[in-house]
Design a protein around this motif. Structure first.
Motif: not given
Length: 959
Positions: A295-299, A668-677, A694-705
């Motif tokens: 999770a912490d390495y999604a970015a 919860k298909k967040y990986v499908l949401v990202q390209p649409i966003l 975007k904020g929720a998806i960043a949170a579950v991918q541990s991109r807290f800032d």
């Protein structure tokens, strides 16, 4: 004498021919030679002498009482055991007969021995009239038995029940090596089946839900077989997280464009930290916790593709942004059903670990050679994993623990040295070797620099692999894209049709089960209400109305088990494993309780009805779940198709893109949401709902800032998102609190601690987290202080660094802990840096501690120590005086300073330091003696004598 021995041979042979014809054939038709010499023991019981492989005479049973082993066997198998007994070596069969006769509830008893020669002797002298006719008995006398085939009748019981593995140790004395090999083979199989069954019982419903989650969006992914033969002849480096990975991980970046790199998910952090992005990671673990491996390495995951088993926790494929997702399916009925629905052709052995999936994937993709790295299958160097591997448990690999643990298995390592392992690792090793042997023609290399040897592999250093096999550059990404372009995309409309057909069958089956259940309940209630039924001795004695209902129930039962329905039951079998276990136990109990004895017919009949009622309850529950999930999947895909059709027709494109993003997000298909966003950002740059996503998806991918920035933007653009943001954060905080609680034993583990910290990053205001963090801070600070006092700082250094990192990066954490506790941590950080001679950081952290808690004398005393060590005596004395003013006990620092000055030969300065100490501690005779010693050492004998006289006077005239 031989004539005194009993003779049961002919009667036993008849039973053997009837119930175990394959064994009868190996003895009679193949003219088996009896082994050893029979004789009678002192108590008149038969015994047997044989010559061992070393030429030594061995007696197979106790000399005085040949049946002595029976009591030991019965002690190992409890009287109420419903499990499976596996006996390795049987001798003349004393244990065998006793267990079958005295343990009626055991489901099966399987005997494995090396050759039928001894059994041929046993047939002569042992009364096996009940033993051989017992349907629970399974016999094998092959030197290389087909264990899967032999134990096929026991498979369900092996998965559901406890396994009692007994070893007839006297038999082992004949040929210890061969018997141990047989024992290992049998254990490897029964252990794997038992683990599989236990896992299914524990996670069965989750397994089903996880797999069904995959179907929703599988048309956006690919089957692994799409890459079949894609990398023919190209080396594959399979990276696991064993301790030995630390020895050669630095070599892996050089392989990036010269081999296919396939890594288990847990080593992704280590590889990324070594600036290597693997081409593929594999994942199979079903528990939500396992998403935390990556999770912490999604970015940093750009360019990584995922290969996964369909029962993997959904967060892995719903949250983690991989380039491609490839699915692989085993022959389990539910996976075979999904694979067929997707027009898949390849089914695999299945994978007990992600590392096995590494191997399976490399074979399907046509790689050769296939190279293992970090695949220890042992606690090499008394470590459980390589550095940086997530979710590790270093305590399990500590030397003291392993050396004393009876479950530790010492195996031959690659370097021929004994290394600690366990039975679980051995099962994994056997699984690797099974896959390797089933796929010949591939060059397998073990480049793990430690750990266990894997049969069928060549041992070779990774450096040699680089030089010999990885010499040409390969564009892996190009080859993958080329294969995907040729592949036919999965058609969701076709999937919907197949799912609808399955749902219709399930709905009909569900109605049949409900009707069947009503009949069973009616019959059971009739028995409870009627006292006259107790006199019935057989089915024909029952009243005609009940016989009619029983007949109707039997017809329904046959209908429920017809072909189409049986497919549904097979698909859902994991979800009812626990209930099936209880049902099987009850059924076996009924069958082992003969109706003809004492009029047991009615009692057995009622027990069987109770069994069916309980089983029907489980059936209805799992069918209901399946109906809900199938309906949800169909609805999801129909809505997705409808929105996409509108987008293709260019009907209100922006609105439909928003609808599609919302549809995916809510599922919860967040990986499908990202390209649409990303696409919508150019159309609607300041849209509160999109910023929330975007904020929720960043949170579950541990991109807290980033998450915080998006949430702040969402509030500005749309105040209505405030409640959604708070609800999302609270949900995440509760989730990580729950995960942490599950990871916690009597004390906080590294894992539970990490989950608490993560929960706080998600949610700055959560009372459950606040209470637990407060408790954690107190416990950890006490643990660290104790280590400092006992000079075992090295044991808590990692713990302290964890707190340092969190206090610096986790902005919510400080609000959970009071200033005094935070100050204690910074004080300990200062001491840590001081021990590493990093004086700048030592003083910086101590300064923070003093600001947070300016009245703590310990902090001033530590500052004095630091300054004295840095030869800044003026500053040291200043801080020491402040410490002493708050707590006189810190005057002992004057003594420490004096000791140091004396050791440096600065006796006069040492005397001044000791004198300061005596002012504060006038009764400290030891300080006076040190003053006298300094005078004497400095050649000042007269004042030394005066001090010694004073000491003597104080000792003679104590206050």
């Amino acid at each position: 004498m031989l004539t005194e021995l009993p003779d049961f041979y002919e009667s036993n042979l008849k039973l053997l021919k009837k119930y175990h014809p394959h064994i009868w054939s190996s003895i009679v038709e193949k003219d088996c030679v009896p082994k050893g010499e029979l004789f009678l023991g002192p108590n008149g019981q038969p015994n047997l002498r044989v010559i061992s492989a070393e030429g030594v005479e061995v007696t197979l049973h106790n000399q005085d009482r040949p049946d002595r082993e029976v009591s030991e066997a019965l002690n190992l198998v409890p009287e109420d055991s419903t499990g499976v007994v596996i006996l390795i070596g049987m001798g003349l069969g004393y244990m065998l007969t006793a267990l079958l006769e005295q343990r009626p509830l055991i489901r099966h008893m399987a005997v494995f021995d090396l050759g039928p020669g001894i059994f041929n002797q046993a047939l002569k002298v042992m009364d096996f009239s009940k033993t051989l006719s017992d349907k629970r008995l399974i016999l094998s006398f092959d030197h290389n038995p087909n264990i899967i085939q032999i134990l096929a009748p026991t498979d369900k019981a092996l998965q559901l029940e406890m396994i009692h593995r007994l070893r007839h140790l006297q038999s082992f004395l004949q040929d210890e090596t061969s018997y141990e090999e047989l024992d290992d083979k049998v254990f490897g199989f029964i252990n794997s089946r038992n683990i599989a069954g236990s896992t299914d019982q524990k996670f069965g419903e989750r397994f089903i839900k996880n797999r069904l989650t995959v179907i929703k969006s599988i048309h956006h992914n690919h089957l692994l077989e799409t890459l079949k033969g894609c990398f023919h002849g190209i080396p594959a480096i399979l990276v696991a997280g064993g301790p030995s990975l630390d020895k050669n991980i630095h070599l892996l970046p050089a392989l990036k464009n010269k081999a296919v790199i396939i890594a288990v998910d847990s080593v992704l952090p280590s590889l990324l930290n070594h600036e290597l992005t693997p081409h593929f990671i594999t994942a199979i673990d079903p528990q939500q916790l396992n998403y935390e491996k990556i999770a912490d390495y999604a970015a940093q995951a750009n360019g990584v593709s995922l290969i996964a088993a369909p029962y993997v926790t959904p967060e892995i494929h719903q949250f983690f942004p991989t380039s491609n997702i490839f699915w692989t399916f085993s022959s389990k009925p539910i996976e075979e059903w999904i694979n067929t629905m997707m027009d898949g052709k390849i089914l695999t052995f299945g994978s007990s670990t992600s590392a096995h999936l590494n191997l399976t994937a490399a074979i399907i993709m046509g790689c050769s050679p296939i190279v293992f790295v970090g695949q220890d299958l042992a606690y090499s160097g008394y470590k459980d994993h390589a550095a940086g591997v997530t979710l590790s448990n270093p305590e399990s690999a500590e030397k003291d623990f392993l050396d004393k643990n009876p479950d530790t298995v010492w195996i031959d390592g690659i370097d021929n040295k004994k290394i600690p392992s366990n039975r679980s690792f051995l099962s994994m090793k056997n699984h690797f070797e099974t896959i390797v042997s089933a796929n010949p023609g591939i060059h397998y290399i073990n480049a793990t620099e430690g750990g266990a040897h894997i049969a069928g592999t060549e041992v070779l250093l990774l450096e040699k692999v680089l030089d010999q096999y990885c010499t040409e550059k390969v564009d892996i990404t190009y080859l993958v894209n080329t294969a995907l372009q040729k592949a036919q995309r999965l058609n969701p409309r076709k999937t919907i049709n197949k799912l609808t057909t399955t749902l219709q069958t399930t709905n009909k089956l569900s109605k049949s089960v409900s009707k069947y259940d009503e009949l069973i309940q009616t019959i059971r209630n009739s028995f409870k209400k009627s006292k006259t039924l107790s006199s019935c001795r057989r089915p024909g004695d029952l009243p005609l109305n009940i016989q009619k209902k029983i007949g109707q129930a039997e017809i329904l039962e046959s209908k429920m088990d017809c072909n189409d329905n049986m497919k549904i039951w097979k698909i859902l079998e994991e979800g009812t494993m626990t209930d099936v276990k209880e049902s099987e136990r009850a059924l076996h109990k009924v069958k082992s309780n003969p109706e003809k004895d004492s009029g047991k017919f009615i009692s057995n009949f009622i027990q069987n009805l109770d069994r069916l009622v309980n089983l029907n309850s489980a059936r209805k529950k799992i069918l209901s779940l399946f109906q809900r999930e199938l309906t949800h999947i169909i609805d999801f895909q129909l809505k997705e198709i409808s929105i996409q059709d509108n987008i293709q027709k260019k009907l209100k494109t922006k609105d439909n893109l928003l609808k599609l993003a919302k549809h995916y997000f809510e599922n919860k298909k967040y990986v499908l949401v990202q390209p649409i966003l990303n696409h919508l950002e150019n159309i609607s740059p300041n849209h509160g709902e999109l910023d929330f996503y975007k904020g929720a998806i960043a949170a579950v991918q541990s991109r807290f800032d980033q998450s915080e920035a998006y949430f702040q933007k969402a509030r500005m653009n749309d105040p209505l998102t405030i409640n959604r943001i708070d609800a999302f954060r609270n949900k995440m905080g509760d989730l990580y609190f729950e995960i942490s609680t599950k990871c916690k034993t009597d004390t906080h583990t590294n894992l539970s601690r990490k989950m608490l910290f993560k929960g706080i990053r998600h949610c700055g205001k959560n009372p459950k987290l606040a209470q637990e963090i407060d408790r954690l801070a107190d416990n950890d600070s006490d643990t660290i202080k104790s280590a400092i006092e006992t000079n075992t700082f090295n044991k808590v250094e990692d713990l302290l660094l964890t707190w340092l990192k969190e206090l610096e990066e986790n902005r919510h954490l400080i609000s959970y802990i009071n200033d005094k506790t935070i100050a204690i941590f910074y004080h300990m950080f200062a001491i840590l840096f001081f021990t590493k001679n990093n004086m700048d950081e030592a003083f910086n952290n101590l300064e923070i501690a003093l600001k947070l808690s300016p009245e703590n004398p310990d902090f001033f005393a530590t500052a004095a120590d630091f300054f004295f060590s840095n030869n800044d005596f003026d500053s040291g004395i200043l801080y020491l005086n402040k410490a002493v003013a708050l707590d006189k006990s810190h005057a002992t620092i004057w003594e420490k300073l004096g000791d140091r000055l004396q050791a440096e030969g600065k006796c006069q300065d040492a005397i001044l330091a000791y004198e300061q100490g005596t002012i504060l501690l006038p009764d400290n005779v030891n300080l006076l003696k040190k003053i006298g010693d300094c005078y004497r050492e400095n050649g000042q004998l007269k004042p030394a004598l005066e001090v010694y006289k004073l000491i003597k006077n104080l000792q003679n005239n104590p206050k």
